[in-house]
Design a protein around this motif. Structure first.
Motif, PDB file in Angstrom:
ATOM      1  N   ILE A   1      -2.125   2.452  -1.569  1.00 11.91           N
ATOM      2  CA  ILE A   1      -0.701   2.165  -1.700  1.00 11.91           C
ATOM      3  C   ILE A   1      -0.480   1.057  -2.725  1.00 11.91           C
TER       4      ILE A   1
ATOM      5  N   SER B   1       1.851  -2.244  -4.032  1.00  7.78           N
ATOM      6  CA  SER B   1       2.569  -3.336  -3.378  1.00  7.78           C
ATOM      7  C   SER B   1       3.327  -4.152  -4.421  1.00  7.78           C
TER       8      SER B   1
ATOM      9  N   GLU C   1      10.926 -11.559   2.123  1.00  7.30           N
ATOM     10  CA  GLU C   1      10.007 -11.121   3.172  1.00  7.30           C
ATOM     11  C   GLU C   1      10.426 -11.632   4.544  1.00  7.30           C
TER      12      GLU C   1
ATOM     13  N   SER D   1       7.902  -6.973   5.043  1.00  7.68           N
ATOM     14  CA  SER D   1       6.962  -6.459   4.055  1.00  7.68           C
ATOM     15  C   SER D   1       6.390  -5.143   4.557  1.00  7.68           C
ATOM     16  N   THR D   2       6.635  -4.096   3.806  1.00  9.77           N
ATOM     17  CA  THR D   2       6.095  -2.781   4.163  1.00  9.77           C
ATOM     18  C   THR D   2       4.570  -2.818   4.161  1.00  9.77           C
ATOM     19  N   THR D   3       3.987  -3.516   3.196  1.00 12.54           N
ATOM     20  CA  THR D   3       2.530  -3.595   3.102  1.00 12.54           C
ATOM     21  C   THR D   3       1.935  -4.224   4.355  1.00 12.54           C
TER      22      THR D   3
ATOM     23  N   MET E   1       2.165  -1.841   7.208  1.00 14.14           N
ATOM     24  CA  MET E   1       1.165  -0.771   7.074  1.00 14.14           C
ATOM     25  C   MET E   1      -0.189  -1.241   7.597  1.00 14.14           C
ATOM     26  N   VAL E   2      -0.586  -2.422   7.195  1.00 12.74           N
ATOM     27  CA  VAL E   2      -1.891  -2.949   7.615  1.00 12.74           C
ATOM     28  C   VAL E   2      -1.936  -3.142   9.130  1.00 12.74           C
TER      29      VAL E   2
ATOM     30  N   ILE F   1      -4.955  -1.561  -1.445  1.00 10.06           N
ATOM     31  CA  ILE F   1      -3.617  -1.999  -1.826  1.00 10.06           C
ATOM     32  C   ILE F   1      -3.675  -2.463  -3.281  1.00 10.06           C
TER      33      ILE F   1
END
Length: 68
Positions: free
Chosen positions: A30, A32, A40, A45-47, A50-51, A60
């Motif tokens: 993905i 970032s 944020e 934060s989508t990242t 996700m984690v 990433i």
């Protein structure tokens, strides 16, 4: 080894979790974007989500700023 690119619409974290399970994905790659601290704090934060919510390996890739 093969790779496929997908364009998935919907809530990012939930839709990717569904597709990862359905397609038995081994590695998720993905991009970032960098956002400021205030962004944020209020938007999140989508990242990071996700984690936290996925148990498969992820790569990433930091994306360049739009201004660059």
């Amino acid at each position: 080894m093969s790779a496929d690119a997908l364009l998935i619409q919907g809530p990012t974290v939930e839709m990717l979790k569904e597709e990862v399970g359905k397609l038995q994905i081994d590695l998720l790659i993905i991009g970032s974007h960098k956002h400021g601290l205030l962004y944020e704090m209020f938007v999140g934060s989508t990242t990071i989500d996700m984690v936290k919510k996925h148990s498969i390996p992820m790569m990433i890739i930091p994306l360049p700023d739009v201004d660059e």
